[in-house]
Motif scaffolding. Sequence first.
Motif, PDB file in Angstrom:
ATOM      1  N   ARG A   1      40.288  32.098  40.012  1.00 28.82           N
ATOM      2  CA  ARG A   1      40.555  33.439  40.533  1.00 28.82           C
ATOM      3  C   ARG A   1      40.147  33.621  41.984  1.00 28.82           C
ATOM      4  O   ARG A   1      40.526  34.594  42.601  1.00 28.82           O
ATOM      5  N   HIS A   2      39.313  32.741  42.501  1.00 31.10           N
ATOM      6  CA  HIS A   2      38.758  32.949  43.833  1.00 31.10           C
ATOM      7  C   HIS A   2      39.134  31.820  44.778  1.00 31.10           C
ATOM      8  O   HIS A   2      39.266  30.675  44.387  1.00 31.10           O
ATOM      9  N   ARG A   3      39.254  32.198  46.015  1.00 29.86           N
ATOM     10  CA  ARG A   3      39.423  31.228  47.091  1.00 29.86           C
ATOM     11  C   ARG A   3      38.044  31.057  47.711  1.00 29.86           C
ATOM     12  O   ARG A   3      37.255  31.999  47.746  1.00 29.86           O
TER      13      ARG A   3
ATOM     14  N   GLN B   1      39.941  43.085  49.238  1.00 31.27           N
ATOM     15  CA  GLN B   1      39.373  42.266  50.305  1.00 31.27           C
ATOM     16  C   GLN B   1      37.884  41.990  50.097  1.00 31.27           C
ATOM     17  O   GLN B   1      37.213  41.498  51.005  1.00 31.27           O
TER      18      GLN B   1
ATOM     19  N   SER C   1      38.942  37.033  46.627  1.00 32.12           N
ATOM     20  CA  SER C   1      40.070  36.943  45.718  1.00 32.12           C
ATOM     21  C   SER C   1      41.111  35.995  46.289  1.00 32.12           C
ATOM     22  O   SER C   1      41.313  35.929  47.506  1.00 32.12           O
ATOM     23  N   ALA C   2      41.790  35.296  45.418  1.00 35.94           N
ATOM     24  CA  ALA C   2      42.882  34.415  45.856  1.00 35.94           C
ATOM     25  C   ALA C   2      43.992  35.218  46.524  1.00 35.94           C
ATOM     26  O   ALA C   2      44.759  34.678  47.314  1.00 35.94           O
ATOM     27  N   LYS C   3      44.052  36.520  46.258  1.00 36.43           N
ATOM     28  CA  LYS C   3      45.082  37.386  46.839  1.00 36.43           C
ATOM     29  C   LYS C   3      44.654  38.054  48.154  1.00 36.43           C
ATOM     30  O   LYS C   3      45.472  38.694  48.806  1.00 36.43           O
TER      31      LYS C   3
ATOM     32  N   SER D   1      36.938  39.785  42.796  1.00 37.52           N
ATOM     33  CA  SER D   1      38.347  39.585  42.438  1.00 37.52           C
ATOM     34  C   SER D   1      39.231  40.754  42.866  1.00 37.52           C
ATOM     35  O   SER D   1      40.441  40.711  42.682  1.00 37.52           O
TER      36      SER D   1
ATOM     37  N   ASP E   1      43.719  38.608  52.062  1.00 38.62           N
ATOM     38  CA  ASP E   1      44.433  38.054  53.219  1.00 38.62           C
ATOM     39  C   ASP E   1      43.505  37.565  54.332  1.00 38.62           C
ATOM     40  O   ASP E   1      43.786  37.747  55.500  1.00 38.62           O
TER      41      ASP E   1
END
Length: 105
Positions: free
Chosen positions: A94-96, A77, A17-19, A74, A21
Amino acid sequence: TVVTTKAFSEPMYFICSAKADYPEKVHPSMLKVEEEVYISWNKEYDRWHRAWFENAGKPLIVSEKMSLMEYFVSKGQNWSIVPASVVAGRGQRRHRHQGAFRPTA
């Protein structure tokens, strides 16, 4: 006797997920298999996966469906390893992703 020739190969990418860490560069030893969304892409990838995660427990999800992979990756972690064509065709919003994974043991 049957002789086979590998006709196609592509790099594998870490996605999350882009969110999430995760740091910019992720090494397989940093990953928790219980947060993995696993898809068996090919035998070479399966060998790489067993080398890193065979004794690490079970993945969060084992799927053959891209839609399930995208949904679960998404969240939080959760992560997956996918071919470059998947990164190019889906989920960049939506994804890194990181292309440093090579599916070799």
